[in-house]
Design a protein around this motif. Structure first.
Motif, mmCIF file in Angstrom:
data_model
loop_
_atom_site.group_PDB
_atom_site.id
_atom_site.type_symbol
_atom_site.label_atom_id
_atom_site.label_comp_id
_atom_site.label_asym_id
_atom_site.label_seq_id
_atom_site.Cartn_x
_atom_site.Cartn_y
_atom_site.Cartn_z
ATOM 1 N N GLY A 1 0.846 -1.185 0.000
ATOM 2 C CA GLY A 1 0.000 0.000 0.000
ATOM 3 C C GLY A 1 0.879 1.233 0.000
ATOM 4 O O GLY A 1 1.638 1.451 0.949
ATOM 5 N N LEU A 2 0.817 2.022 -1.075
ATOM 6 C CA LEU A 2 1.728 3.161 -1.210
ATOM 7 C C LEU A 2 0.960 4.476 -1.303
ATOM 8 O O LEU A 2 1.277 5.342 -2.113
ATOM 9 C CB LEU A 2 2.628 2.955 -2.443
ATOM 10 N N GLY A 3 -0.045 4.611 -0.453
ATOM 11 C CA GLY A 3 -0.819 5.842 -0.393
ATOM 12 C C GLY A 3 -0.123 6.911 0.420
ATOM 13 O O GLY A 3 1.093 6.855 0.652
ATOM 14 N N GLY A 4 -0.899 7.891 0.874
ATOM 15 C CA GLY A 4 -0.319 9.040 1.552
ATOM 16 C C GLY A 4 0.452 8.717 2.806
ATOM 17 O O GLY A 4 1.519 9.298 3.054
ATOM 18 N N ILE A 5 -0.040 7.801 3.627
ATOM 19 C CA ILE A 5 0.660 7.448 4.863
ATOM 20 C C ILE A 5 2.004 6.803 4.557
ATOM 21 O O ILE A 5 3.029 7.147 5.165
ATOM 22 C CB ILE A 5 -0.199 6.494 5.717
ATOM 23 N N ALA A 6 2.020 5.875 3.622
ATOM 24 C CA ALA A 6 3.278 5.217 3.269
ATOM 25 C C ALA A 6 4.268 6.215 2.679
ATOM 26 O O ALA A 6 5.445 6.239 3.057
ATOM 27 C CB ALA A 6 3.018 4.081 2.279
ATOM 28 N N ARG A 7 3.788 7.045 1.782
ATOM 29 C CA ARG A 7 4.679 7.990 1.104
ATOM 30 C C ARG A 7 5.150 9.102 2.029
ATOM 31 O O ARG A 7 6.303 9.527 1.964
ATOM 32 C CB ARG A 7 3.982 8.602 -0.120
ATOM 33 N N GLY A 8 4.243 9.582 2.887
ATOM 34 C CA GLY A 8 4.592 10.727 3.720
ATOM 35 C C GLY A 8 5.293 10.387 5.014
ATOM 36 O O GLY A 8 6.069 11.194 5.531
ATOM 37 N N ALA A 9 5.030 9.190 5.559
ATOM 38 C CA ALA A 9 5.561 8.865 6.882
ATOM 39 C C ALA A 9 6.553 7.707 6.875
ATOM 40 O O ALA A 9 7.643 7.801 7.462
ATOM 41 C CB ALA A 9 4.414 8.547 7.844
ATOM 42 N N TYR A 10 6.210 6.601 6.213
ATOM 43 C CA TYR A 10 6.991 5.379 6.384
ATOM 44 C C TYR A 10 8.124 5.197 5.379
ATOM 45 O O TYR A 10 9.245 4.826 5.760
ATOM 46 C CB TYR A 10 6.061 4.162 6.400
ATOM 47 N N LEU A 11 7.871 5.457 4.118
ATOM 48 C CA LEU A 11 8.957 5.279 3.149
ATOM 49 C C LEU A 11 10.138 6.219 3.405
ATOM 50 O O LEU A 11 11.292 5.805 3.239
ATOM 51 C CB LEU A 11 8.432 5.452 1.725
ATOM 52 N N PRO A 12 9.914 7.476 3.825
ATOM 53 C CA PRO A 12 11.068 8.322 4.140
ATOM 54 C C PRO A 12 11.925 7.761 5.264
ATOM 55 O O PRO A 12 13.122 8.079 5.355
ATOM 56 C CB PRO A 12 10.422 9.654 4.543
ATOM 57 N N VAL A 13 11.336 6.944 6.135
ATOM 58 C CA VAL A 13 12.096 6.302 7.223
ATOM 59 C C VAL A 13 12.701 4.989 6.748
ATOM 60 O O VAL A 13 13.918 4.764 6.839
ATOM 61 C CB VAL A 13 11.191 6.060 8.442
ATOM 62 N N LEU A 14 11.882 4.106 6.215
ATOM 63 C CA LEU A 14 12.354 2.778 5.803
ATOM 64 C C LEU A 14 13.295 2.862 4.616
ATOM 65 O O LEU A 14 14.256 2.083 4.516
ATOM 66 C CB LEU A 14 11.157 1.888 5.467
ATOM 67 N N GLY A 15 13.027 3.795 3.714
ATOM 68 C CA GLY A 15 13.847 3.908 2.510
ATOM 69 C C GLY A 15 15.248 4.395 2.755
ATOM 70 O O GLY A 15 16.110 4.285 1.883
ATOM 71 N N MET A 16 15.506 4.942 3.947
ATOM 72 C CA MET A 16 16.839 5.437 4.286
ATOM 73 C C MET A 16 17.679 4.411 5.036
ATOM 74 O O MET A 16 18.845 4.657 5.332
ATOM 75 C CB MET A 16 16.713 6.716 5.136
ATOM 76 N N ARG A 17 17.103 3.255 5.335
ATOM 77 C CA ARG A 17 17.805 2.260 6.141
ATOM 78 C C ARG A 17 18.589 1.300 5.247
ATOM 79 O O ARG A 17 18.019 0.626 4.389
ATOM 80 C CB ARG A 17 16.806 1.486 7.008
ATOM 81 N N ALA A 18 19.885 1.227 5.507
ATOM 82 C CA ALA A 18 20.739 0.347 4.717
ATOM 83 C C ALA A 18 20.599 -1.112 5.127
ATOM 84 O O ALA A 18 21.097 -2.002 4.426
ATOM 85 C CB ALA A 18 22.206 0.787 4.851
ATOM 86 N N ASP A 19 19.915 -1.372 6.261
ATOM 87 C CA ASP A 19 19.800 -2.747 6.757
ATOM 88 C C ASP A 19 18.535 -3.445 6.245
ATOM 89 O O ASP A 19 18.210 -4.548 6.695
ATOM 90 C CB ASP A 19 19.821 -2.785 8.281
ATOM 91 N N LEU A 20 17.827 -2.806 5.299
ATOM 92 C CA LEU A 20 16.603 -3.387 4.765
ATOM 93 C C LEU A 20 16.705 -3.602 3.254
ATOM 94 O O LEU A 20 17.375 -2.832 2.553
ATOM 95 C CB LEU A 20 15.402 -2.473 5.049
ATOM 96 N N ARG A 21 16.012 -4.622 2.792
ATOM 97 C CA ARG A 21 15.820 -4.848 1.352
ATOM 98 C C ARG A 21 14.331 -4.660 1.089
ATOM 99 O O ARG A 21 13.540 -5.571 1.333
ATOM 100 C CB ARG A 21 16.272 -6.250 0.948
ATOM 101 N N LEU A 22 13.983 -3.490 0.616
ATOM 102 C CA LEU A 22 12.573 -3.173 0.446
ATOM 103 C C LEU A 22 11.960 -3.886 -0.754
ATOM 104 O O LEU A 22 12.587 -4.049 -1.800
ATOM 105 C CB LEU A 22 12.377 -1.667 0.280
ATOM 106 N N ARG A 23 10.687 -4.279 -0.549
ATOM 107 C CA ARG A 23 9.827 -4.736 -1.631
ATOM 108 C C ARG A 23 8.574 -3.874 -1.556
ATOM 109 O O ARG A 23 8.028 -3.674 -0.471
ATOM 110 C CB ARG A 23 9.479 -6.217 -1.467
ATOM 111 N N LEU A 24 8.132 -3.376 -2.672
ATOM 112 C CA LEU A 24 6.991 -2.478 -2.702
ATOM 113 C C LEU A 24 5.820 -3.122 -3.420
ATOM 114 O O LEU A 24 6.006 -3.830 -4.414
ATOM 115 C CB LEU A 24 7.358 -1.165 -3.404
ATOM 116 N N MET A 25 4.605 -2.841 -2.923
ATOM 117 C CA MET A 25 3.419 -3.372 -3.580
ATOM 118 C C MET A 25 2.280 -2.364 -3.610
ATOM 119 O O MET A 25 1.926 -1.772 -2.588
ATOM 120 C CB MET A 25 2.917 -4.643 -2.888
#
Length: 293
Positions: A12-36
């Protein structure tokens, strides 16, 4: 080459994901993100922005679960929670989900029971419990707690407003209550089925916690006031005093709640009590019922 970090899906990549969570998770080098998301254009734009490889971008949950991630953050609409969470829990994927679990107590309880039955961890996103100013407030002497969370002009259907937004007030009062609650009172105004304002009081031996939301306040704002032991403290929009260059995600507790969940996935700490999260949903159902009287 793909790093060896934790494989984490953001669904789910709506406003909450884009505005709050991806800016945090997307900056972490210890994660391999998968988006849906089913929106291919949005998926590819965000995938490019956060350097997520094309093979880690999905438009269908079935495809994502073909190789289950090690954890998932769910930010889909509340109406889709039951379907998405059930499939993730059945697949054994530890899951973090935006509040509320569902917009009824019955559905919320069913999801909690399903998580317990499968033995798969499920965490509900009450970020205010991790916001630094509110964490400090929970350590302060407090005989009186007053929380206001208002909107400029946004009345809405009672159940929707209570479970989607006022739930923050209800949960924060439960978090800050310094003892066992013995009395609950609810008041408010509903016009033509639309909630104009609502107030909740939780009280117990020696303390009173009061929370209110006015949907026609003329301005969007949140204010927390605590009084106890001869002292008063005021927190405006989750901030007490200067925050310097602290990012919004840290001020609002998003960074901290994400780290708590990921640390629990790694086995470094405990998941929050899911029954405690359910208790907040029970309180919200009580608010809805009282407003209908």
């Amino acid at each position: 080459m793909e790093n060896d970090g934790l494989a984490v899906a953001v669904i789910g990549l709506g406003g909450i994901a884009r505005g709050a969570y991806l800016p945090v998770l997307g900056m972490r080098a210890d994660l391999r993100l998968r988006l849906m998301t089913r929106d291919r254009a949005r998926l590819d734009a965000l995938g490019a922005a956060y350097h997520v490889a094309p093979e880690c971008r999905f438009t269908e949950l079935e495809a994502l679960l073909g190789d289950p991630p090690q954890a998932a953050f769910v930010h889909v609409a509340t109406v889709a929670h039951a379907e998405v969470l059930t499939r993730l829990l059945d697949a054994g994927v530890p899951t973090y989900v935006d509040k509320p679990l569902a917009d009824t107590l019955t559905e919320s309880r069913a999801l909690v029971e399903h998580a317990e039955r499968t033995g798969t961890p499920l965490m509900v996103g009450f970020n205010r419990r991790h916001a630094p100013a509110y964490v400090e407030a929970a350590r302060a002497p407090r005989e009186t707690v007053i929380l206001q969370k208002n909107e400029a002009d946004a009345p809405g259907v009672v159940r929707d407003i209570v479970f989607d937004d006022f739930i923050h007030v209800a949960d924060t009062l439960r978090f800050l209550a310094p003892g066992d609650v013995s009395d609950v009172t609810v008041s408010g105004r509903v016009e033509d089925g639309m909630l104009e304002h609502v107030a909740l009081t939780l009280s117990g031996p020696g303390f009173t916690c009061f929370g209110a939301m006015n949907r026609r306040a003329g301005v969007k704002a949140e204010r927390l006031q605590l009084i106890g032991d001869g002292h008063r403290r005021d927190i405006h929009d989750l901030v007490e005093g200067p925050t310097g260059w602290a990012p919004v995600g840290r001020v609002k507790g998003i960074e901290q709640i994400c780290e708590h969940f990921l640390a629990a996935v790694r086995g470094e700490t405990q998941y929050p009590d899911l029954q405690d999260a359910l208790a907040t949903h029970e309180l919200c159902e009580q608010v809805v019922e009282r407003l209908a009287e």
